[in-house]
Scaffold this active site. Sequence first.
Site, PDB file in Angstrom:
ATOM      1  CD  GLU A  29      -2.561   1.825  -3.521  1.00 47.50           C
ATOM      2  OE1 GLU A  29      -3.464   2.608  -3.867  1.00 47.50           O
ATOM      3  OE2 GLU A  29      -1.660   2.148  -2.721  1.00 47.50           O
ATOM      4  CG  ASP A  41      -1.768   1.237   1.323  1.00 49.52           C
ATOM      5  OD1 ASP A  41      -2.670   1.381   0.487  1.00 49.52           O
ATOM      6  OD2 ASP A  41      -1.521   2.060   2.226  1.00 49.52           O
TER       7      ASP A  41
END
Length: 484
Positions: A235, A194
Amino acid sequence: MKKVSNKIMLITYADCMGHDLKDLNTVLDKYLDGAVYGLHILPFFPSSADRGFAPTTYDIVDPQFGDWDDMKKLSEKYYLMYDYMINHISAHSEIYHDFLEKKDASEYRDFFIRFKDFWKNGEPTEEQISKIYLRKEQPYIEAEFADGTKEKLWCTFSPEQIDINCLGSEKAKEYLEEKLKFLSDHGASLIRLDALAYASKREDTNCFFVEPEIWKIVDQCEKALEGTDSEILPEIHENYFIQKKLEEKNVYTYDFQLPMLILNAVYFGRTLYLKDWMKLCPRKQFTTLDTHDGIGVVDVRYLMPDEEVLATKKKVFDANPDITEVHTHGNTKVNFSKFDTYQICCTYYDALGSEDERYLIARAVQFFAPGIPQVYYVGLFAGRNDWEFYHETRQPRDINRHYYGMDEIEEEFKRPVVQKMNRLMKLRNSHPAFDGEFVLLDTDEHTLGLRWEKDEEYAQLVVDFETLTYEIDYSENGENIKFK
């Protein structure tokens, strides 16, 4: 633990399809057998903010969702993806509390990015700040130590998410290696990194996907997972140049470009930009139409002229006038002549005017596009914008984060659009042609033709975006069949 397979992955929170992981397991067994083979369960760890994205620890499952036994049961049936927040950790973590208590005597004294050490003069100049890819007005938090002193620490997102010194701290490197291995050992076939691009920082840069620093971080992650069956999925929301760089490294990527390209084709009846992307897009990728973050706008830049991107954005706002309020900052209204929207907070079904046939066309294109499809749980139900939830929390992204109870789920699966999409998902997962060769058919400017072939088998989608009609044909034991 199951390995990643070329079959559809469902994205969901642990408590949004029922109340917890046990309910999720029940829903999957009852309604989605054959339609879903992978699960991305959004952060299920104890967290202090941002719906799980401010983890205090990775060692336990938040008890309100279940425990590691529940995750183990799911990992025996599905390939799983977990989140690792590589850029930051919770302000309520033991590591941060230790640093605040002991400061320079703490073993974590260099775990965080201290402004006094990062910047040559201890503070950035206005020019240096102006270069940074900012997510808020100032990229720091002022930490207050037990001895009464204060100090600025790098903080890209909320005050609950303190940035980690990924490259400059041995303790941080050890932490990364330990946690990635732990997640792999506990069922993660994929680990989603992330906010990866924000973890690479260097003075006098934009501190976003900074090279070569970003590749050092990627290498750390891959080395930590050597000898395991787990892989990484970075991501990153930005233009497609970054996806192409990841492709060169043979790393999984996200196709965050597809959502706006399909919306453009549906709304304007033209397929040029969509076709160009089909030729260009990475093949080792996961495709999306919707996620917990919303519909990315910045991702599609340079794949369409700016005026096309902005016109597409305007169509979504025209179909959903209430979201204008959500995207208004102070007295500044949404500007449809410039890029002032990072992501649109709207369900994909509502972005398409909540019309079933448009929605099924969009999903069919996604399922026939190169890559492994991901379906967000709200999208699974062709979900509408949840204004009640938004007005309760005032968090824009909660518009697309509805909680589905068990009774509501039973009713949703009775809707024709949900049933037809479920059948389409099963076709995508079961037909052998999707493990073969992708062919972009030669069609006119209003039509898109996508075909997959393997040995004697084929599956083909043809969409006329001018009339908004589509046909799916496929072979089965030598017989040609039309999908209905």
